[in-house]
Write an enzyme that holds these catalytic residues in place. Structure first.
Site, PDB file in Angstrom:
ATOM      1  CG  HIS A 148      13.330  48.269   7.845  1.00 51.17           C
ATOM      2  ND1 HIS A 148      14.194  49.329   8.013  1.00 51.17           N
ATOM      3  CD2 HIS A 148      13.252  48.053   6.502  1.00 51.17           C
ATOM      4  CE1 HIS A 148      14.628  49.731   6.835  1.00 51.17           C
ATOM      5  NE2 HIS A 148      14.066  48.973   5.901  1.00 51.17           N
ATOM      6  CG  HIS A 196      18.199  46.567  13.086  1.00 53.91           C
ATOM      7  ND1 HIS A 196      18.333  47.605  13.986  1.00 53.91           N
ATOM      8  CD2 HIS A 196      17.614  47.089  11.984  1.00 53.91           C
ATOM      9  CE1 HIS A 196      17.843  48.716  13.431  1.00 53.91           C
ATOM     10  NE2 HIS A 196      17.415  48.429  12.228  1.00 53.91           N
TER      11      HIS A 196
END
Length: 496
Positions: A148, A196
C-alpha cells in the site's frame, strides 16, 4: 564526426547538470532502501524491537475504538490495488482519448513497475506480518515492503506529475501537499491496523520514491534528447499538455443559473418524495381487494414455487448488478470517460445527481413507508431497509437510463442503441431477480420506476445535460477514430 558526437552528448550532459539534485535524491532513496532491506533481511535486533514495540503501541491505541478502525480501513483502501488500478486505468484511457499517448505510456510503465516490485521483494525478504494482541485487520502475503505504501507513492505521485500542468499555478502547491498527506495517511493506517511494521512502510515509501524518480528522470531525459525544454517537476512532466489534459478547458461554468437550479431541485425532490410516499402507503396498507394487492400476493408465491438451484444462483449474480458496489463501479468508469471525450462537467453532474437523488429518495421513502418484505422465503435474509421502493431496481434504472440519455444524442454510431437496450434489460433483469429471491413485491418495482422516471425527468429539465451538443460541442475523439488508440499507444512505446 566529433562534432556530431558532441552534439549528441550535449542534451544528456545539460540535463544531468540541471538535475543533479534530483539524481542525488533518487540515489539516496535507493541506497536508503537497500540499507533498510538488509537490516530487515538479516533481522537486526534494534530494528525488530522498535518495530514490535510500535505495533503493540498502535494496537493498544486503535483496537478499543471500532469507529476509528472503520475510518482507518476506509483510508487504507485508497492505497489498495483495486483503487489504484482503477485510477491508473481511467487516467490512461483519458490520456489516449486526448491524444497524450506518451503520458499514457509513462503511467503504464510506472504503474506496472510498482506492481512487479512489491510481490517480488516480499518473496525475496519473506518477512511475516505483525502479531498483535487484538487483531483488527488482516492481509495476505508477506510484510516487507508495504504494498500500500509503495503503490500509493508510485500511483499518486505519477498521477500528480502527469496532471499537474492542468492545475492552476496557485493550486499546485496545495495539490502536492494533498497528495503527500494522502500517501502519508495510507502508510500510517497500515501500521495502525497492525498489518505492517513501521520499517515495512518506510521501505515502501523509499522504494516508491526511487522508482518514481527513475521513471520521471527517464521521461525528462527523453524530452531533453529531443530538444524539448525540461521544466521543474513542480510544473509537471509536460506543461504544454496542460490544456489538453484539463478536464473541461472550454467550459466556463457548469450551470448558467446555479442558485435557481438548486432551488428547483430541492422543490422537485420534495414533490417526488411526496409522490413516492403516497403511492407507497397506498399499495402497502390501503390497497386490499385491488389489483395491486392480488399482484403483490400472487407474484411472490409464483416465483417461490419455482425455485431451483440453477435459477437461485443466476438470480444472485443478476441481483448483484443492482447493488451499491456494481452501481458505483459502473459510474466511476462511465463518468471519467464522458469527461475525457466531451470535456464538459454537466453530463457528469447529471449522472452524479441522478445517483445521489435516487439514494436519498430511496432511503427517505423506505424509512417512512416501512413496508414488510413479501411473506415468502427471503433468500437474501434480513435487510436493513424496508421493501418499498426497491433500491436495487431504482439505482439500476437511474444509472442506465442516465447513461443512455447522455450517450444517445452524442453519437450517430450503431452502438448508441446498446445503451438504450441496457437501460431496459438491466432494470428488468434486476427486478426479476429481486422478486424471484422474495425480496420485493411487484409494486416495489413500480415504485422504483416512479422514482426513476420522476427524478430523471426533473434532472433533465433543470440540468440540461446535453446542452453542449446542441451548441456544437464535438468529442475529443470521434467514434470512428477509436481504433486509432492502439496505434497511438504502440507509437508512443517505440523509440523515435
Amino acid at each position: 564526426m566529433t562534432a556530431v558526437k558532441e552534439t549528441g552528448r550535449r542534451p544528456l550532459g545539460h540535463f544531468a547538470e540541471r538535475s543533479l539534485v534530483g539524481l542525488l535524491a533518487v540515489a539516496g532513496a535507493g541506497v536508503a532502501f537497500g540499507v533498510l532491506l538488509m537490516l530487515v533481511r538479516f533481522r537486526w535486533s534494534p530494528l525488530q524491537q522498535a518495530d514490535h514495540e510500535a505495533a503493540e503501541w498502535f494496537n493498544n491505541l486503535v483496537a478499543p475504538h471500532g469507529p476509528l478502525v472503520t475510518v482507518l480501513q476506509a483510508i487504507t483502501d485508497l492505497g489498495g490495488r483495486p483503487v489504484l488500478i482503477w485510477l491508473i486505468t481511467i487516467a490512461v484511457v483519458g490520456l489516449l482519448i486526448r491524444r497524450q499517448s506518451r503520458l499514457a505510456v509513462y503511467l503504464i510503465v510506472t504503474g506496472v513497475g510498482g506492481l512487479v516490485l512489491d510481490p517480488s521483494l516480499k518473496a525475496l525478504v519473506g518477512r511475516l506480518r505483525p502479531v498483535v494482541d487484538v487483531p483488527v485487520a488482516s492481509a495476505p502475503g508477506n510484510s516487507f515492503p508495504s504494498g500500500h505504501a509503495l503503490g500509493s507513492f508510485v500511483a499518486y505521485g505519477a498521477l500528480l506529475l502527469v496532471f499537474l500542468p492542468a492545475v492552476s499555478p496557485r493550486w499546485r502547491k496545495p495539490a502536492i501537499a494533498i497528495a503527500a498527506v494522502l500517501i502519508f495517511l495510507v502508510g500510517l493506517t497500515r501500521i495502525a491496523l497492525g498489518v505492517h511494521f513501521v520499517s515495512d512502510v518506510l521501505g515502501g515509501w523509499l522504494l516508491g520514491a526511487a522508482w518514481l524518480g527513475v521513471t520521471a528522470y527517464a521521461f525528462r531525459l527523453w524530452r531533453r534528447e529531443r530538444g524539448r525544454p525540461v521544466p521543474p517537476l513542480t510544473e509537471g512532466l509536460e506543461p504544454e499538455a496542460g490544456e489538453e489534459i484539463a478536464p473541461a478547458p472550454a467550459e466556463e461554468k457548469v450551470l448558467e443559473h446555479p442558485r435557481s437550479a438548486v432551488a428547483e431541485l430541492l422543490v422537485g425532490w420534495v414533490i417526488v418524495f411526496g409522490a413516492l410516499y403516497a403511492f407507497g402507503m397506498y399499495v402497502s396498507y390501503h390497497a386490499k381487494g385491488t389489483f395491486f394487492a392480488t399482484l403483490d400476493t400472487e407474484v411472490p408465491r409464483w416465483f417461490a414455487a419455482r425455485h431451483t438451484d440453477a435459477l437461485t444462483g443466476l438470480s444472485w449474480w443478476w441481483s448483484k448488478f443492482g447493488d451499491t458496489h456494481a452501481i458505483l463501479l459502473v459510474s466511476l468508469v462511465f463518468c471519467p470517460i464522458v469527461l475525457a471525450v466531451w470535456r464538459r462537467w454537466r453530463p457528469v453532474l447529471f449522472v452524479v445527481l441522478a445517483m445521489f437523488g435516487e439514494l436519498s429518495l430511496f432511503l427517505a421513502t423506505a424509512r417512512v413507508v416501512e413496508r414488510p418484505r413479501p411473506p415468502v422465503e427471503n433468500l437474501d435474509g434480513q435487510m436493513p431497509t424496508s421493501s418499498f421502493p426497491s433500491g436495487h431496481i431504482a439505482a439500476t434504472i437511474c444509472l442506465w437510463a442516465a447513461m443512455a440519455i447522455i450517450v444517445f444524442p452524442r453519437t450517430d454510431r450503431w452502438w448508441r442503441w446498446l445503451f438504450v437496450a441496457m437501460a431496459v434489460i438491466m432494470p428488468v433483469g434486476v427486478a426479476t431477480s429481486r422478486m424471484y429471491r422474495g425480496m420485493h413485491h411487484p409494486t416495489d418495482f413500480m415504485g422504483a420506476i416512479l422514482l426513476g422516471t420522476l427524478w430523471l425527468s426533473l434532472l433533465y429539465w433543470v440540468i440540461r445535460p446535453n446542452a453542449d451538443v446542441h451548441q456544437g460541442n464535438r468529442p475529443a475523439i470521434e467514434s470512428e477514430q477509436v481504433d486509432e488508440l492502439d496505434d497511438e499507444l504502440a507509437k508512443a512505446g517505440r523509440p523515435d
